[in-house]
Design an enzyme around this catalytic site. Structure first.
Site, PDB file in Angstrom:
ATOM      1  N   ASP A   1     -43.799   8.348 -10.606  1.00  0.00           N
ATOM      2  CA  ASP A   1     -42.711   7.652 -10.146  1.00  0.00           C
ATOM      3  C   ASP A   1     -41.544   8.580 -10.780  1.00  0.00           C
ATOM      4  O   ASP A   1     -41.174   8.515 -12.115  1.00  0.00           O
ATOM      5  CB  ASP A   1     -42.577   6.268 -10.817  1.00  0.00           C
TER       6      ASP A   1
ATOM      7  N   ASP B   1     -50.806  -3.507  -1.940  1.00  0.00           N
ATOM      8  CA  ASP B   1     -50.548  -4.057  -3.275  1.00  0.00           C
ATOM      9  C   ASP B   1     -51.439  -5.166  -3.310  1.00  0.00           C
ATOM     10  O   ASP B   1     -51.427  -6.138  -2.694  1.00  0.00           O
ATOM     11  CB  ASP B   1     -48.948  -4.272  -3.716  1.00  0.00           C
TER      12      ASP B   1
END
Lengths: 209, 256
Positions: free
Chosen positions: B130, B11
């Site tokens: 997701d 990330d």
């Protein structure tokens, strides 16, 4: 130290040119990314990168007059390294996009991988060496290389098949014909041994040590 | 045999890797280029970078980072986070990324999937999903998992593949961050419903978790962040463990 030879990387409006150029640079060679036939024909070694669809690749090659250039390189048996779709478009026709005519410099057909498998064939798979090649120097048999494709080359003349890979069935993953080298996998994405394969080719092409 | 891929996920925000790491022998663990090089040498099969700021400035920074990484790291790179257009995709692919991942934008504008596939090839287009459990199955969430969409995850997976996605990055929001294992049922259901490879994400805590989702979950690849970044397991021991259990894995060492 004297700079090594300049390698031409064919730019036909597609492909992962930067990664290929980075690999060549890492090996200590100069490279020129070019869409000019004259520049390609002048180079001691040429790389034809490939990513995406065969039809787009053919269209791009024809538009940039690179289709003719690649034919000439083949006729004169000049050192050429074709990658992925770059390999596929050397054959006569492809089943991709409902059937499409390719360069035809290596007689054969490009076929769809069999149903029932995850497609694209994406990831690292073993390359089984079928013939002894200078190209394989320092590269163990059954080394894993990185693939991403949905079609495979099926050349008529089986003697050009230097290595095979098994996915659904064994097919040609390295094709060698005179000074032509073509791989279905991406050496520029296959770590140290991928770079080693480019290096072997460039040494053969330029007579370097 | 095609090997299963082990993929560390980084990330990135403001040019730095978050979820900081504590590796020895690593000059600056917050530098994405350093960390990418480290995982390359360790034998990771692929890297995923997610720009978690997801702003125009973030994307520009990300493109610069990818350019620098692709000079040193000769392995597949996937970049995602905040991509909204084929222009965004072109910029990152031109910088040296092999694939781009889209999530919220795919739900808001499904045509982006087909446009991206037509321009750059399906193999470049990863759709990130997701998913969170609901009564009957799983629901798709967008905006970093904050917005429910009412869309069924299995139906969505099939649709995005039809539109041209070449791979799915499937994150279980129920499992994510808990380190108690992947959602095996979700992964197996989606993997069985589509013809493209599925990367399982969310929930890795132990090596057994990775094994379970690759074996029972029929995932083609596993993504993990903290277990690698915090040095709980090295890539090497992960691969040795999975290989011993009979999972086809690329051998680590000497660049193989």
């Amino acid at each position: 130290m004297k700079a090594k030879a300049t390698v031409a990387i064919i730019d036909y409006g597609a492909g992962n040119l930067r990664s290929v150029a980075n690999a060549v640079t890492r090996l200590g060679y100069q490279s020129v990314v070019t869409d000019k036939p004259a520049e390609v024909l002048r180079a001691p070694a040429v790389i034809l990168p490939g990513v995406g669809a065969a039809a787009d690749t053919m269209t791009g090659l024809v538009r940039t007059e690179m289709a003719e250039t690649v034919r000439r390189l083949m006729e004169d048996d000049r050192p050429l390294f074709a990658v992925c779709v770059g390999l596929q478009i050397l054959l006569t026709t492809t089943e991709e996009g409902g059937g499409y005519e390719c360069l035809g410099v290596v007689p054969g057909i490009v076929r769809r991988l069999p149903d029932g498998l995850k497609i694209p064939h994406m990831g690292w798979n073993q390359v089984t060496q079928r013939r002894k090649q200078t190209l394989f120097k320092g590269i163990p048999d059954k080394t894993n290389f990185y693939f991403v494709h949905s079609y495979y080359a099926d050349p008529e003349d089986k003697s050009v098949v230097a290595a095979t890979t098994d996915y659904g069935l064994p097919w040609c993953s390295v094709l060698v014909k005179g000074n032509l080298v073509a791989t279905q996998f991406h050496p520029e994405k296959s770590g140290t041994l991928g770079l080693k394969m480019y290096e072997n080719f460039l040494k053969m092409a330029t007579g370097g040590e | 045999m095609l090997t299963k891929r082990i993929i560390p996920c980084l990330d990135v925000t403001g040019g730095r890797v978050v979820k900081g790491t504590s590796f020895k022998n690593l000059r600056d663990a917050g530098d994405p280029v350093n960390l990418a090089s480290f995982y390359y040498k360790e034998g990771a099969d692929e890297l995923v970078f997610l720009d978690i700021t997801a702003t125009p400035e973030g994307r520009a920074t990300m493109a610069e980072i990818v350019e620098r990484i692709s000079e040193e790291v000769f392995m597949p790179l996937t970049v995602g986070g905040g991509l909204r257009s084929t222009a965004d995709m072109r910029r990152l692919l031109g910088a040296g990324a092999d694939k781009v991942a889209i999530n919220t934008a795919a739900v808001l504008t499904p045509a982006l999937i087909s446009e991206g596939a037509a321009r750059f090839g399906s193999q470049c287009i990863v759709v990130a999903i997701d998913a969170m459990r609901n009564k009957g199955g799983w629901e798709v969430y967008t905006h970093s998992g904050t917005k429910p969409t009412g869309i069924d995850a299995v139906a969505w997976a099939k649709k995005v593949v039809e539109l041209g996605a070449g791979e799915l990055l499937l994150t279980s929001m129920d499992a994510d961050g808990h380190r108690a294992g992947y959602d095996i049922e979700l992964t197996r259901t989606i993997s069985g419903a589509v013809t493209v490879p599925v990367i399982a994400s969310g929930g890795a805590g132990t090596l057994e978790d990775l094994y379970q989702v690759l074996d029972k979950g029929r995932a083609d690849a596993v993504l993990a962040a903290s277990i690698f970044h915090y040095g709980v397991y090295s890539i090497k021991e992960t691969k040795e463990y999975l290989a011993k259990k009979g999972i086809p894995i690329r051998t680590v060492g000497k660049g193989r």
